[in-house]
Design an enzyme around this catalytic site. Structure first.
Site, PDB file in Angstrom:
ATOM      1  N   ASP A 426       0.865  -1.175   0.000  1.00 36.62           N
ATOM      2  CA  ASP A 426       0.000   0.000   0.000  1.00 36.62           C
ATOM      3  C   ASP A 426       0.907   1.231   0.000  1.00 36.62           C
ATOM      4  OD1 ASP A 426      -1.723   2.102   0.576  1.00 36.62           O
ATOM      5  OD2 ASP A 426      -2.927   0.943   2.001  1.00 36.62           O
ATOM      6  N   HIS A 427       0.863   1.998  -1.075  1.00 41.17           N
ATOM      7  CA  HIS A 427       1.773   3.142  -1.213  1.00 41.17           C
ATOM      8  C   HIS A 427       1.441   4.261  -0.243  1.00 41.17           C
ATOM      9  CE1 HIS A 427       5.116   4.879  -3.196  1.00 41.17           C
ATOM     10  NE2 HIS A 427       4.942   4.252  -4.350  1.00 41.17           N
ATOM     11  N   ARG A 428       0.315   4.165   0.473  1.00 41.89           N
ATOM     12  CA  ARG A 428      -0.004   5.175   1.476  1.00 41.89           C
ATOM     13  C   ARG A 428       0.821   4.991   2.742  1.00 41.89           C
ATOM     14  NH1 ARG A 428      -6.336   4.097   1.956  1.00 41.89           N
ATOM     15  NH2 ARG A 428      -5.441   1.998   2.017  1.00 41.89           N
TER      16      ARG A 428
END
Length: 456
Positions: A426-428
């Site tokens: 998850d790039h968040r």
């Protein structure tokens, strides 16, 4: 005198709101004991055998196999208590037991197997009393009716009535099937049997009274079915997987990175462990140990995102999910507290959960609460993949097959055991540097298992 009690589909936990009847384990007229499984249902999480909290005689079942029922819908009714022989259902038309006898029946025949809405929590957990003339009361009669009785023939045509709450007062599965096939709502039929019981004659007269009877649809020709395509309902486990994957792709901005690693030394280390005696160590257990140590160095990947609060929640423990293919479809059992387990303990737990998955015996608790997933898709004979993250987790490590390949080892071309590792994240929760660092550490441990000694 026996009292007829209704058993509803209980809340099976984990927020499940419905279940599909897979297989009835009892028939009308069977004698059941307290806590005896009476039906096998499939939820979005697992296959579950539902025990009945009452002991007595089954007087009615609600729902055919393949039917989906919401939590709280009637499952069956059981004649219990009152000092009657549990093998003999009460006679048709018999009045319910007095209120005090009903209480006694519930107290003496109540289940010790605690279900949500049922169990041994004291008076507050008791089922409501069944009173005379209540639509919920179903008195057992023979489950088939050869034809209209003399009384039924003399009775006027049944009139439509408002749909009552609770189960429909009908016992015979043949009557239910007849109404269902002809599109007739049994709640609109007034029964002429004892206590308003709906008989076959009542259904037949209601169908005759309709101006335009609704015939059961004829099966489509084979050519039409082929042209239209086969429709497979997305429900049960398949529906739950579809919902979760769709939500993952909708909410999570995922990215994937991958690397090839020389697994020769890891395979040799495992062979040496198993040659030393004692329980065998699985390759999956060693990979799990590597994942746990990598997550300790990169805790951003053992987290979840609270979308509403716009916060990243870093989780204190590692509950490791692993993908397992079963006859029912893909499931992800969870190994609790994987970070505190040895390789032997991990091997044992992986084996237990895998066998439970194959038998369809996983509980909802076995399938929830994961914080990171390990996906060994190499067992399918493929090298790589870009898996979808198991929402609401933040990452998944994929492991391809380990096969001999040409590899430069110590400056020389050699044949080595090579595996492709891929990380979807998850790039968040992190950027590429963190994800790359995690994956590189995992690859280093695969190539040089002694690297783990620094963090043990």
């Amino acid at each position: 005198m026996a009292q007829v009690l209704e058993f509803k589909l209980p809340d099976l936990g984990e927020g499940l709101t419905e279940a599909e009847i897979v297989r009835w384990l009892v028939d009308v007229g069977d004698v059941v004991a307290i806590d005896q499984p009476v039906v096998e249902v499939e939820t979005a999480k697992a296959m579950v055998e539902v025990p009945c909290p009452y002991g007595g005689v089954v007087t009615a079942r609600f729902g055919e196999e393949g039917t989906e029922l919401p939590v709280g819908a009637p499952l069956l009714t059981v004649a219990v208590g009152g000092g009657a022989d549990p093998g003999t259902p009460p006679a048709a038309g018999a009045a319910p037991a007095p209120a005090q006898d009903a209480d006694a029946a519930v107290s003496s025949e109540y289940s010790g197997n605690v279900l949500v809405g049922y169990g041994t929590a004291g008076p507050a957990a008791r089922r409501r009393r069944i009173r005379p003339q209540s639509p919920a009361v179903v008195h057992p009669t023979p489950t088939t009716t050869a034809g209209p009785t003399p009384t039924a023939q003399a009775a006027p045509a049944p009139a439509a009535v408002a749909a009552p709450a609770g189960p429909v007062p009908v016992i015979s599965p043949l009557v239910r099937k007849l109404a269902r096939d002809r599109g007739l709502d049994l709640r609109e039929v007034r029964g002429s049997g004892p206590e308003g019981l709906i008989l076959r004659a009542d259904v037949e007269r209601a169908l005759t009274a309709r101006e335009t009877p609704v015939a059961a649809p004829a099966p489509a020709p084979a050519a039409s079915v082929t042209a239209a395509g086969e429709r497979v309902p997305l429900r049960g486990l398949r529906g739950a997987v579809a919902d979760k994957l769709s939500r993952s792709r909708t909410e999570i901005p995922d990215a994937t990175c991958w690397v090839d690693a020389d697994a020769t030394e890891l395979m040799a280390a495992r062979a040496a462990m198993n040659a030393a005696g004692g329980p065998k160590i699985s390759l999956l257990a060693l990979l799990a140990r590597i994942c746990v140590h990598a997550l300790a160095r990169f805790p951003e990947l053992n987290s979840t995102v609270d979308t509403a609060a716009r916060e990243i929640v870093r989780l204190p423990g590692v509950h490791l999910g692993f993908a397992a293919q079963t006859p029912r479809g893909l499931v992800v059992p969870v190994v609790r507290d994987a970070g505190t387990r040895t390789a032997e303990s991990l091997t044992e737990e992986f084996a237990r959960l895998t066998e439970s998955a194959r038998q369809g015996a996983l509980t909802p608790a076995d399938l929830t609460g994961g914080t990171f997933t390990l996906n060994n898709y190499g067992v399918f004979g493929v090298d790589g993949s870009t898996p979808i993250i198991n929402h609401p987790e933040a990452a998944m490590l994929g492991v391809g097959r380990i096969i001999p390949k040409p590899w430069v080892h110590q400056g020389e071309l050699a044949v080595r055991q090579v595996v492709q590792l891929s990380l979807t994240f998850d790039h968040r929760v992190c950027d590429g540097g963190t994800a790359g660092g995690f994956l590189r550490y995992v690859a280093d441990c695969v190539e040089q298992p002694a690297v783990l000694l620094r963090t043990l």
